[in-house]
Scaffold this active site. Structure first.
Site, PDB file in Angstrom:
ATOM      1  N   ASN A  11     -16.801   3.545  21.921  1.00 54.36           N
ATOM      2  CA  ASN A  11     -15.438   3.128  21.498  1.00 54.36           C
ATOM      3  C   ASN A  11     -14.514   4.496  22.242  1.00 54.36           C
ATOM      4  O   ASN A  11     -14.184   5.477  21.638  1.00 54.36           O
ATOM      5  CB  ASN A  11     -15.135   3.292  19.993  1.00 54.36           C
ATOM      6  CG  ASN A  11     -13.764   2.877  19.740  1.00 54.36           C
ATOM      7  OD1 ASN A  11     -12.663   2.640  20.649  1.00 54.36           O
ATOM      8  ND2 ASN A  11     -13.280   3.006  18.351  1.00 54.36           N
TER       9      ASN A  11
ATOM     10  N   LYS B 208     -11.543   4.477  22.538  1.00 60.13           N
ATOM     11  CA  LYS B 208     -10.044   4.746  21.775  1.00 60.13           C
ATOM     12  C   LYS B 208      -8.842   4.812  22.921  1.00 60.13           C
ATOM     13  O   LYS B 208      -9.181   4.244  23.849  1.00 60.13           O
ATOM     14  CB  LYS B 208     -10.253   5.766  20.917  1.00 60.13           C
ATOM     15  CG  LYS B 208     -11.396   5.632  19.838  1.00 60.13           C
ATOM     16  CD  LYS B 208     -11.203   6.805  18.644  1.00 60.13           C
ATOM     17  CE  LYS B 208     -12.514   6.508  18.019  1.00 60.13           C
ATOM     18  NZ  LYS B 208     -12.520   7.281  16.888  1.00 60.13           N
TER      19      LYS B 208
ATOM     20  N   HIS C 243     -11.148  -1.517  12.975  1.00 61.31           N
ATOM     21  CA  HIS C 243     -11.367   0.159  13.031  1.00 61.31           C
ATOM     22  C   HIS C 243     -10.676   0.920  11.957  1.00 61.31           C
ATOM     23  O   HIS C 243      -9.205   0.463  11.761  1.00 61.31           O
ATOM     24  CB  HIS C 243     -11.445   0.430  14.302  1.00 61.31           C
ATOM     25  CG  HIS C 243     -11.883   1.805  14.525  1.00 61.31           C
ATOM     26  ND1 HIS C 243     -11.159   3.044  14.332  1.00 61.31           N
ATOM     27  CD2 HIS C 243     -12.975   2.627  15.005  1.00 61.31           C
ATOM     28  CE1 HIS C 243     -11.770   3.888  14.346  1.00 61.31           C
ATOM     29  NE2 HIS C 243     -13.084   3.769  15.043  1.00 61.31           N
TER      30      HIS C 243
ATOM     31  N   GLU D 254      -8.866   3.251  12.223  1.00 61.78           N
ATOM     32  CA  GLU D 254      -7.546   3.845  12.800  1.00 61.78           C
ATOM     33  C   GLU D 254      -6.740   2.600  12.853  1.00 61.78           C
ATOM     34  O   GLU D 254      -5.354   2.847  12.721  1.00 61.78           O
ATOM     35  CB  GLU D 254      -8.046   4.395  14.181  1.00 61.78           C
ATOM     36  CG  GLU D 254      -8.445   5.654  14.135  1.00 61.78           C
ATOM     37  CD  GLU D 254      -9.473   6.120  15.262  1.00 61.78           C
ATOM     38  OE1 GLU D 254      -9.423   5.676  16.363  1.00 61.78           O
ATOM     39  OE2 GLU D 254     -10.292   6.972  15.202  1.00 61.78           O
TER      40      GLU D 254
ATOM     41  N   GLU E 159     -18.235   3.086   9.294  1.00 61.72           N
ATOM     42  CA  GLU E 159     -17.817   4.498   9.702  1.00 61.72           C
ATOM     43  C   GLU E 159     -16.951   4.919   8.452  1.00 61.72           C
ATOM     44  O   GLU E 159     -15.891   4.562   8.431  1.00 61.72           O
ATOM     45  CB  GLU E 159     -16.897   3.875  11.005  1.00 61.72           C
ATOM     46  CG  GLU E 159     -17.406   3.411  11.922  1.00 61.72           C
ATOM     47  CD  GLU E 159     -16.728   3.534  13.478  1.00 61.72           C
ATOM     48  OE1 GLU E 159     -17.358   4.166  14.329  1.00 61.72           O
ATOM     49  OE2 GLU E 159     -15.474   3.315  13.313  1.00 61.72           O
TER      50      GLU E 159
ATOM     51  N   GLY F 130     -14.235  11.608  14.076  1.00 65.64           N
ATOM     52  CA  GLY F 130     -13.578  12.648  14.951  1.00 65.64           C
ATOM     53  C   GLY F 130     -13.566  14.117  14.165  1.00 65.64           C
ATOM     54  O   GLY F 130     -12.871  15.184  14.531  1.00 65.64           O
TER      55      GLY F 130
ATOM     56  N   SER G 176     -18.923  11.080  14.391  1.00 63.47           N
ATOM     57  CA  SER G 176     -19.406  12.060  14.817  1.00 63.47           C
ATOM     58  C   SER G 176     -20.918  12.001  15.462  1.00 63.47           C
ATOM     59  O   SER G 176     -21.888  12.798  15.073  1.00 63.47           O
ATOM     60  CB  SER G 176     -19.192  13.345  13.857  1.00 63.47           C
ATOM     61  OG  SER G 176     -17.820  13.510  13.510  1.00 63.47           O
TER      62      SER G 176
ATOM     63  N   GLY H   8     -17.575   7.618  19.340  1.00 62.96           N
ATOM     64  CA  GLY H   8     -16.319   7.838  19.838  1.00 62.96           C
ATOM     65  C   GLY H   8     -16.311   9.061  20.861  1.00 62.96           C
ATOM     66  O   GLY H   8     -16.656   8.690  21.917  1.00 62.96           O
ATOM     67  N   GLY H   9     -15.965  10.229  20.382  1.00 68.95           N
ATOM     68  CA  GLY H   9     -15.831  11.319  21.509  1.00 68.95           C
ATOM     69  C   GLY H   9     -17.305  11.398  22.307  1.00 68.95           C
ATOM     70  O   GLY H   9     -16.843  11.502  23.539  1.00 68.95           O
TER      71      GLY H   9
HETATM   72  P1  13P Z   1     -16.287  10.084  16.720  1.00 67.45           P
HETATM   73  O1  13P Z   1     -17.707   9.631  17.323  1.00 67.45           O
HETATM   74  O2  13P Z   1     -15.602  10.669  17.528  1.00 67.45           O
HETATM   75  O3  13P Z   1     -16.251  10.544  15.388  1.00 67.45           O
HETATM   76  O4  13P Z   1     -15.779   8.547  16.412  1.00 67.45           O
HETATM   77  C1  13P Z   1     -16.472   7.507  15.827  1.00 67.45           C
HETATM   78  C2  13P Z   1     -15.628   6.141  15.726  1.00 67.45           C
HETATM   79  O5  13P Z   1     -14.536   6.155  15.252  1.00 67.45           O
HETATM   80  C3  13P Z   1     -16.090   5.313  16.744  1.00 67.45           C
HETATM   81  O6  13P Z   1     -15.322   3.942  16.610  1.00 67.45           O
END
Ligand code: 13P
Length: 249
Positions: A9, A11, A94, A96, A166, A172, A212, A233-234
């Site tokens: 993802n 983002k 999600h 967010e 999640e 993050g 993470s 994510g990251g």
């Molecule tokens: P991180 O891997 O950056 O923690 O993000 C997870 C996420 O929100 C994937 O949708």
């Protein structure tokens, strides 16, 4: 059938040139696992991303969509629009989107229905916040998120759904749920499905963990029996890290 999936993802990261560059890098990586690989670039790059990955096994998916087919919803994107650029899978719910765009269980139920009506696959996300976890309410929260958005569906619909747990406190933040915390919750999720829809739906459900995930912890998390993959994510923004995670199976 339950599958191993690793989805990135992205983002709100990477403009079009950066998207094309990262895809070129991803295409150079070697995959040694049999996991399904997906990436979710930003909406404006989906068409180019779809074309750039056409001859690979990377599926390009969307991060969000609106529930309506078309109409006066300025700034929004419909399922049929996504499909018209080659996208067949969408991330919904999600944290967010829930936190910053007020997406409620009720709204998400409508998005789920719209995606299914358009024959799209859904990666449905949910997870508790830190205060819920500290109070020991994580199962109550996760159970209600799943029930409120999905339990109006017929059992057959779950063939088109992937779940992604999640925990908000792990997104993050660098703080990952321990493999045991992930396993315990995934087992609870499968049990919740089992109670309502029976063994087959529960057993066949692919349940991803997100929060993470990194090359250093992926193997241990994916090693748990009820963890079928990850939503990343990251670490999905770095091609080598992303493939190290994909190859952790
Ligand atoms: P991180 O891997 O950056 O923690 O993000 C997870 C996420 O929100 C994937 O949708």
């Amino acid at each position: 059938m339950r599958k191993n999936i690793v989805a990135g993802n992205w983002k709100m990261n990477n403009d079009l040139p950066a998207t094309e560059a990262l895809i070129l890098d991803l295409l150079k990586q070697e995959q040694t696992s049999n996991a399904e690989v997906m990436i979710a670039p930003t909406t404006v790059s989906l068409f180019q991303a779809f074309n750039a990955t056409k001859n690979s096994n990377i599926e390009v998916i969307a991060q969000n969509m609106h529930y309506a087919e078309s109409g006066a919803y300025t700034g929004e994107i419909s399922a049929s629009m996504l499909k018209s650029v080659g996208v067949k899978t969408v991330i919904l719910g999600h944290s967010e989107r829930r936190a910053y765009f007020n997406e409620t269980d009720e709204l998400l139920a409508k998005k789920v229905d719209a995606a299914l009506k358009n024959n799209m696959r859904i990666i449905f996300c949910f997870g508790e916040e830190l205060t819920d976890r500290k109070a020991g309410n994580q199962e109550k929260i996760v159970g209600s998120q799943i029930k409120n958005a999905l339990f109006h569906l017929e059992a057959a619909a779950f063939k088109h759904i992937v779940l992604a747990y999640e925990p908000v406190w792990a997104i993050g933040t660098g703080e990952t749920a321990s493999p045991k915390q992930a396993q315990d919750m995934h087992q609870f999720i499968r049990q919740t499905l089992n109670t309502k829809y029976g063994n087959q739906v529960a057993d066949d459900m692919t349940i991803l963990y997100g929060g993470s995930v990194k090359p250093a912890n992926a193997k241990e998390i994916f090693g748990k029996p009820d963890v079928d993959g990850g939503l990343i994510g990251g670490a999905a923004l770095k091609s080598q890290d992303f493939y190290a995670i994909i190859n952790a199976f």
